[in-house]
Design an enzyme around this catalytic site. Structure first.
Site, PDB file in Angstrom:
ATOM      1  N   ARG A 392      -7.445   3.276  -3.055  1.00  0.00           N
ATOM      2  CA  ARG A 392      -7.720   4.203  -1.957  1.00  0.00           C
ATOM      3  C   ARG A 392      -8.799   5.193  -2.396  1.00  0.00           C
ATOM      4  O   ARG A 392      -8.755   6.382  -2.067  1.00  0.00           O
ATOM      5  CB  ARG A 392      -6.450   4.955  -1.542  1.00  0.00           C
ATOM      6  CG  ARG A 392      -5.217   4.084  -1.335  1.00  0.00           C
ATOM      7  CD  ARG A 392      -5.353   3.073  -0.211  1.00  0.00           C
ATOM      8  NE  ARG A 392      -4.125   2.296  -0.042  1.00  0.00           N
ATOM      9  CZ  ARG A 392      -3.902   1.125  -0.635  1.00  0.00           C
ATOM     10  NH1 ARG A 392      -4.813   0.591  -1.443  1.00  0.00           N
ATOM     11  NH2 ARG A 392      -2.776   0.480  -0.412  1.00  0.00           N
ATOM     12  N   ARG A 402      -8.420  10.342  -4.358  1.00  0.00           N
ATOM     13  CA  ARG A 402      -7.474   9.428  -5.010  1.00  0.00           C
ATOM     14  C   ARG A 402      -8.272   8.617  -6.028  1.00  0.00           C
ATOM     15  O   ARG A 402      -8.662   7.482  -5.775  1.00  0.00           O
ATOM     16  CB  ARG A 402      -6.806   8.519  -3.988  1.00  0.00           C
ATOM     17  CG  ARG A 402      -5.994   9.276  -2.946  1.00  0.00           C
ATOM     18  CD  ARG A 402      -5.202   8.327  -2.071  1.00  0.00           C
ATOM     19  NE  ARG A 402      -4.455   9.041  -1.048  1.00  0.00           N
ATOM     20  CZ  ARG A 402      -3.576   8.453  -0.229  1.00  0.00           C
ATOM     21  NH1 ARG A 402      -3.353   7.156  -0.319  1.00  0.00           N
ATOM     22  NH2 ARG A 402      -2.935   9.148   0.677  1.00  0.00           N
ATOM     23  N   ARG A 408       2.119   2.861  -6.368  1.00  0.00           N
ATOM     24  CA  ARG A 408       2.858   2.034  -5.416  1.00  0.00           C
ATOM     25  C   ARG A 408       1.915   1.248  -4.517  1.00  0.00           C
ATOM     26  O   ARG A 408       2.216   0.112  -4.129  1.00  0.00           O
ATOM     27  CB  ARG A 408       3.802   2.898  -4.598  1.00  0.00           C
ATOM     28  CG  ARG A 408       3.145   4.073  -3.895  1.00  0.00           C
ATOM     29  CD  ARG A 408       4.173   4.967  -3.260  1.00  0.00           C
ATOM     30  NE  ARG A 408       3.597   6.178  -2.697  1.00  0.00           N
ATOM     31  CZ  ARG A 408       4.311   7.093  -2.088  1.00  0.00           C
ATOM     32  NH1 ARG A 408       5.618   6.950  -1.968  1.00  0.00           N
ATOM     33  NH2 ARG A 408       3.740   8.170  -1.603  1.00  0.00           N
ATOM     34  N   ASP A 409       0.747   1.844  -4.185  1.00  0.00           N
ATOM     35  CA  ASP A 409      -0.230   1.122  -3.387  1.00  0.00           C
ATOM     36  C   ASP A 409      -0.675  -0.145  -4.109  1.00  0.00           C
ATOM     37  O   ASP A 409      -0.725  -1.235  -3.532  1.00  0.00           O
ATOM     38  CB  ASP A 409      -1.453   1.997  -3.117  1.00  0.00           C
ATOM     39  CG  ASP A 409      -1.153   3.171  -2.214  1.00  0.00           C
ATOM     40  OD1 ASP A 409      -0.216   3.069  -1.405  1.00  0.00           O
ATOM     41  OD2 ASP A 409      -1.851   4.194  -2.324  1.00  0.00           O
ATOM     42  N   TRP A 531       8.541   6.173   0.368  1.00  0.00           N
ATOM     43  CA  TRP A 531       7.272   5.654   0.905  1.00  0.00           C
ATOM     44  C   TRP A 531       6.631   6.650   1.865  1.00  0.00           C
ATOM     45  O   TRP A 531       5.409   6.798   1.899  1.00  0.00           O
ATOM     46  CB  TRP A 531       7.552   4.321   1.604  1.00  0.00           C
ATOM     47  CG  TRP A 531       6.379   3.737   2.313  1.00  0.00           C
ATOM     48  CD1 TRP A 531       5.441   2.870   1.801  1.00  0.00           C
ATOM     49  CD2 TRP A 531       6.003   3.964   3.673  1.00  0.00           C
ATOM     50  NE1 TRP A 531       4.517   2.552   2.760  1.00  0.00           N
ATOM     51  CE2 TRP A 531       4.846   3.210   3.923  1.00  0.00           C
ATOM     52  CE3 TRP A 531       6.538   4.726   4.714  1.00  0.00           C
ATOM     53  CZ2 TRP A 531       4.209   3.202   5.164  1.00  0.00           C
ATOM     54  CZ3 TRP A 531       5.910   4.722   5.940  1.00  0.00           C
ATOM     55  CH2 TRP A 531       4.766   3.970   6.159  1.00  0.00           C
ATOM     56  N   ASP A 533       5.485   9.999   2.674  1.00  0.00           N
ATOM     57  CA  ASP A 533       5.179  11.239   1.967  1.00  0.00           C
ATOM     58  C   ASP A 533       5.440  12.484   2.806  1.00  0.00           C
ATOM     59  O   ASP A 533       5.341  13.602   2.295  1.00  0.00           O
ATOM     60  CB  ASP A 533       3.714  11.238   1.512  1.00  0.00           C
ATOM     61  CG  ASP A 533       3.459  10.244   0.395  1.00  0.00           C
ATOM     62  OD1 ASP A 533       4.390   9.978  -0.386  1.00  0.00           O
ATOM     63  OD2 ASP A 533       2.334   9.718   0.301  1.00  0.00           O
ATOM     64  N   LYS A 676      -0.374   9.227  12.878  1.00  0.00           N
ATOM     65  CA  LYS A 676       0.127   9.050  11.519  1.00  0.00           C
ATOM     66  C   LYS A 676       1.658   9.053  11.483  1.00  0.00           C
ATOM     67  O   LYS A 676       2.308   8.371  12.253  1.00  0.00           O
ATOM     68  CB  LYS A 676      -0.520  10.082  10.593  1.00  0.00           C
ATOM     69  CG  LYS A 676      -1.989   9.762  10.320  1.00  0.00           C
ATOM     70  CD  LYS A 676      -2.662  10.772   9.431  1.00  0.00           C
ATOM     71  CE  LYS A 676      -2.261  10.658   7.970  1.00  0.00           C
ATOM     72  NZ  LYS A 676      -3.019   9.599   7.251  1.00  0.00           N
ATOM     73  N   HIS A 684       0.697   0.089   8.021  1.00  0.00           N
ATOM     74  CA  HIS A 684       1.238  -0.477   6.781  1.00  0.00           C
ATOM     75  C   HIS A 684       2.547  -1.243   7.016  1.00  0.00           C
ATOM     76  O   HIS A 684       2.689  -2.386   6.557  1.00  0.00           O
ATOM     77  CB  HIS A 684       1.424   0.670   5.784  1.00  0.00           C
ATOM     78  CG  HIS A 684       1.826   0.267   4.409  1.00  0.00           C
ATOM     79  ND1 HIS A 684       1.373   0.931   3.288  1.00  0.00           N
ATOM     80  CD2 HIS A 684       2.639  -0.696   3.933  1.00  0.00           C
ATOM     81  CE1 HIS A 684       1.890   0.374   2.203  1.00  0.00           C
ATOM     82  NE2 HIS A 684       2.673  -0.609   2.571  1.00  0.00           N
ATOM     83  N   GLN A 730      -5.370   2.185   8.422  1.00  0.00           N
ATOM     84  CA  GLN A 730      -4.108   2.794   8.008  1.00  0.00           C
ATOM     85  C   GLN A 730      -3.216   3.094   9.195  1.00  0.00           C
ATOM     86  O   GLN A 730      -2.016   2.846   9.160  1.00  0.00           O
ATOM     87  CB  GLN A 730      -4.379   4.089   7.233  1.00  0.00           C
ATOM     88  CG  GLN A 730      -3.125   4.760   6.709  1.00  0.00           C
ATOM     89  CD  GLN A 730      -3.306   6.260   6.536  1.00  0.00           C
ATOM     90  OE1 GLN A 730      -3.440   7.010   7.493  1.00  0.00           O
ATOM     91  NE2 GLN A 730      -3.331   6.691   5.285  1.00  0.00           N
TER      92      GLN A 730
END
Length: 842
Positions: A392, A402, A408-409, A531, A533, A676, A684, A730
């Site tokens: 990312r 990032r 985890r990604d 997962w 956040d 989001k 995802h 995303q």
């Protein structure tokens, strides 16, 4: 090793209209259905490009796309982002600390500056650019076609009797990029033209230094012409320290060279070329047609050669720009000597194209849905490989905040690329295993260029996330099954901080990390975040999503233990799973759904009585994926998901939107409703929805969910989605938003991995297992079948699936090269290279 999580089919209920893609469909059509919850009676929809499957390219024939549509060049050593209008930037290793070509974020247009060729008619003074932007001539006079390919971009234009073709790519394993320009006079009269190249160098390769610390960075750069090569230097008094990009006190150097034409001038000062009150649209030097031969000493630098070309009718001329890092007098000179010819550039271009075409060809399919095929065969696979490479860290949205591989990604990203690059993915998996601490938790970000296993200080307990190492239970067995390397479980890998363990030991430590951190109801704690956040449950708050992940992990671990003869470990895992199941059933079912989570204060979130966030996508689908749900619960919770969360553009993460929950618990309240994590369509987990319905045998519904967020399905209504119709994003605005259907943050998202995996391993149902390939499709009932070419352990396997009865699932006949087999597993021993497999649903 087989983990059987399949439930009996629950019937069919949807008929899907499959509209195959063709480039010949009209560019405009009328939508007959308005957006739900909007007072829109009719909308004009349009496309901006089409899929050229034979060339493995996406062709943009309308340059005024709703947003800049991007592509990637190069590799993790030398990377570049380029758009359909030649905008973008370039960087060495890190987009945050190695960016030597400048970009300005959140700009209008969003991709400037870039890699430009300006053209000027020396007789009339008219000027334009070889890409539509930055000059932006009227589109009734200017034609543009951009061909985004796999690690290359070609932009063609026609204006005022002049045709141009600009080709951009990074040769394999090199630290420079090619720009090739071909100019053709398509008119009947001779033409006299000037060509100006343009790029804008950063004043410091660290993005924050370059963009914000101007009182320092505008005094450390200088750009000069040296032996015909543009030499850009930052902190030229210091040596380079390329292995330590974080060191801001080092020399940083780049260069630009020109082949095929003799410059009549140049400009290396941005202020001189563009003008103090000029713009990229109308740079002063291009307007006047006269270079100033400027050099920079501080302030801002650019790379502009000025070339004059005369063209007879029908005549073409070419030139090459080479742009790279290192000293102009050393690396630049050597590269120009070796690579500075049209023949070499053509050879290098073919190497790049062939390399990437082979790289994405792990799975190739032909189904009744051409758009589905375009994604699986080229763009979803390519999207996965780019996300695997850059995590990312580098796009027009991600600006280096990032910097490295999100733990985890990345573990999830590896899952999708296994059919394409299993050996390379295995090395990346070992790197991520070495980012696990000896307590079972993980580093949030692993930086390959500075990671030192065994020497990384343990992070504070409050900084651990609860889901990080649980993704190993998806990816580690998938790697072993793809390669057949069961010895991998016995391979010893160091922990990040101290000590070492076998991969099998790493997996147990991951489970123990969560089992040792439980809340009042005996469920795993959410810690800093699961997962999601945006969820702040308190350190001892309990995450049902993580509980389902642990449940899956225990099942996988038990199966691995059995295959290794570790009966004691198998019994331990099954007992832990039995205890966890009892707690899930006791506390987590709420009438027709699984709850979201339990706060540290005992508050239950996501119940049937909740006013906000009453249904949470992740816990419904993972109840099915993990096998925790009973058959009745599985169908009921998925029905609730469909009723409460499903929309025509994807499944919302939760609903209703969060409006009053305290921000210290639910950070989603910070987002606008329908975006989001606040009841937006987070893309995802869309693949998880598809997987869950496939596990339940509902091929029609799984396919409907897949197409709802599949980028190619938006090709004819691109103004709704706005982002690229060839790569995943995303998130998408949901029905609570006035921009319902608009997608944001393209390319670098876990969406790519789970979409590819759910499409190939669950809808098409071809999955690697320890003993061979499992053929278990769950397809739309209207599909008469499909074919697949699958690379598997060094062999090419041709698979044909027939569906004569119009079913979703259920292989009743299987053969290899005419030999009948029982069941739906193709044993590796029965699969010679070139094997022809026929599976029949019945």
């Amino acid at each position: 090793m087989v983990l059987d999580m399949q439930h009996p089919g629950y019937g069919k209920g949807f008929t899907i209209d499959i509209n195959r893609y063709t480039e010949h469909h009209p560019p405009f059509r009328k939508r007959t259905e308005p957006h739900s919850q909007h007072n829109i009676k009719e909308e004009t929809t349009m496309r901006y490009g089409y899929f050229d499957d034979a060339a493995k390219e996406y062709v943009i024939d309308k340059p005024d796309t709703p947003r800049s549509w991007t592509n990637y060049l190069g590799d993790t050593e030398f990377g570049s982002v380029i758009t359909n209008n030649a905008g973008g930037y370039a960087f060495f290793r890190s987009a945050a600390e190695g960016r030597f070509l400048r970009i300005r974020y959140n700009n209008i247009p969003m991709d400037q500056p870039g890699r430009y060729f300006y053209l000027r008619d020396r007789d009339t003074g008219d000027f334009w650019s070889s890409s539509w932007q930055p000059v932006g001539k009227p589109l009734d006079q200017y034609e543009s076609v951009c061909r985004h390919g796999t690690a290359y971009t070609i932009i063609e234009s026609k204006y005022s009797g002049i045709k141009t073709e600009s080709t951009y790519f990074v040769p394999m394993g090199q630290r420079f990029e090619y720009w090739k320009l071909k100019v053709t006079n398509t008119g009947n009269a001779p033409r006299k033209l000037s060509v100006f190249t343009y790029c804008e160098f950063s004043n410091n390769w660290n993005i924050e230094q370059d963009n914000f610390n101007l009182q320092y960075t505008q005094y450390i750069g200088q750009c000069v012409m040296k032996d015909g090569i543009i030499r850009m230097a930052i902190n030229d008094n210091l040596d380079a320290d390329p292995e330590n990009l974080a060191n801001n006190h080092q020399g940083q150097r780049s260069w630009m060279g020109l082949i095929g034409a003799d410059p009549v001038g140049y400009d290396l000062s941005r202020e001189a070329f563009v003008g103090i009150y000029g713009s990229y649209e109308k740079p002063d030097v291009v307007v006047s047609g006269k270079s100033l031969n400027s050099e920079s000493y501080g302030d801002n630098s650019c790379g502009s050669y000025h070339v004059q070309i005369d063209l007879a009718p029908g005549e073409s001329k070419e030139m090459l720009v080479l742009l790279g890092i290192g000293k102009a007098e050393v690396e630049g000179k050597a590269i120009l000597a070796e690579f500075g010819s049209f023949e070499r550039a053509a050879s290098e271009f073919e190497k790049v194209r062939s390399y990437w075409h082979q790289r994405i060809s792990g799975i190739t399919v032909k189904t009744p849905d051409g758009e589905f095929d375009s994604m699986v065969n080229v763009w979803n696979a390519y999207n996965c490989l780019i996300t695997y490479a850059w995590s990312r860290a580098a796009s027009l949205v991600y600006n280096g905040e990032r910097n490295g591989l999100g733990f985890r990604d990345t573990v999830q990203d590896i899952l999708a690329v296994l059919p394409c690059i299993p050996e390379e993915a295995g090395k990346r998996l070992e790197l991520m295993l070495s980012g696990q601490f000896s307590n079972g938790g993980a580093l949030p970000v692993v930086k390959p260029f500075e990671h030192k296993p065994g020497k990384t200080p343990l992070i504070p307990d409050s900084e651990f996330r609860s889901d990080d190492c649980l993704w190993f239970f998806n990816t580690v067995p998938a790697y072993v099954e793809e390669t057949g390397d069961y010895g991998f479980y016995r391979k010893t890998i160091p922990y990040a901080d101290q000590g070492e363990a076998t991969v099998f030991g790493h997996l147990k430590r991951a489970l123990e990390f969560n089992l040792e951190r439980t809340g009042a109801h005996g469920l795993p704690c959410g810690l800093k975040a699961d997962w999601n956040d945006c969820l702040r449950l308190g350190y001892r708050g309990e995450s049902l999503f993580v509980a389902f992940q642990v449940r899956l992990g225990l099942s996988v671990y038990a199966d691995i233990a059995a295959s290794l003869g570790e009966t004691g470990e198998q019994s331990w895992a099954l007992k832990q799973r039995e205890d966890l199941d009892a707690r899930i059933q006791k506390f987590c079912w709420s009438k027709d759904r699984f709850i979201w989570a339990i706060g540290q204060d005992g508050t239950f979130y996501g119940t049937h009585e909740s006013k906000e966030g009453a249904v949470y996508l992740n816990t419904q689908v993972w109840a099915v994926i993990s096998g925790a749900a009973t058959p009745e619960q599985a169908r009921t919770c998925m029905d609730t998901l469909q009723r409460e969360l499903s929309t025509e553009y994807g499944v919302m993460l939760c609903a209703p939107a969060v409006k009053t929950m305290p921000a210290d618990v639910m950070l989603a309240i910070l987002f606008n409703h329908g975006t989001k994590e606040n009841a937006g369509i987070f893309n995802h987990p869309q693949g998880w929805v598809v997987m869950a319905e496939c596990l339940l045998g509902n091929g029609d519904l799984a396919y409907q969910y897949h197409r709802a967020y599949m980028p190619a399905a938006f090709n004819d209504k691109a103004e709704i989605r706005q982002s690229e119709p060839y790569v995943h994003c995303q998130s998408t605005h949901a029905k609570y938003s006035p921009q319902f259907g608009a997608a944001r943050i393209p390319w670098l998202s876990g969406t790519a991995a789970w979409s590819y995996y759910s499409a190939t391993a669950h809808i098409l149902g071809v999955r690697a297992e320890g003993n061979g390939l499992r053929i278990d499709p769950c397809i739309p009932s209207e599909w008469p079948g499909f074919t697949m070419e699958r690379r598997f352990r060094g062999k090419s396997i041709h698979i044909e699936v027939k569906n004569p009865k119009g079913l979703n699932r259920g292989v009743t006949s299987l053969s290899v090269n005419g030999k009948a087999l029982s069941g739906n597993l193709l044993p590796n021993a029965e699969l010679p290279d070139g094997a022809k497999v026929v599976a029949i649903l019945g």
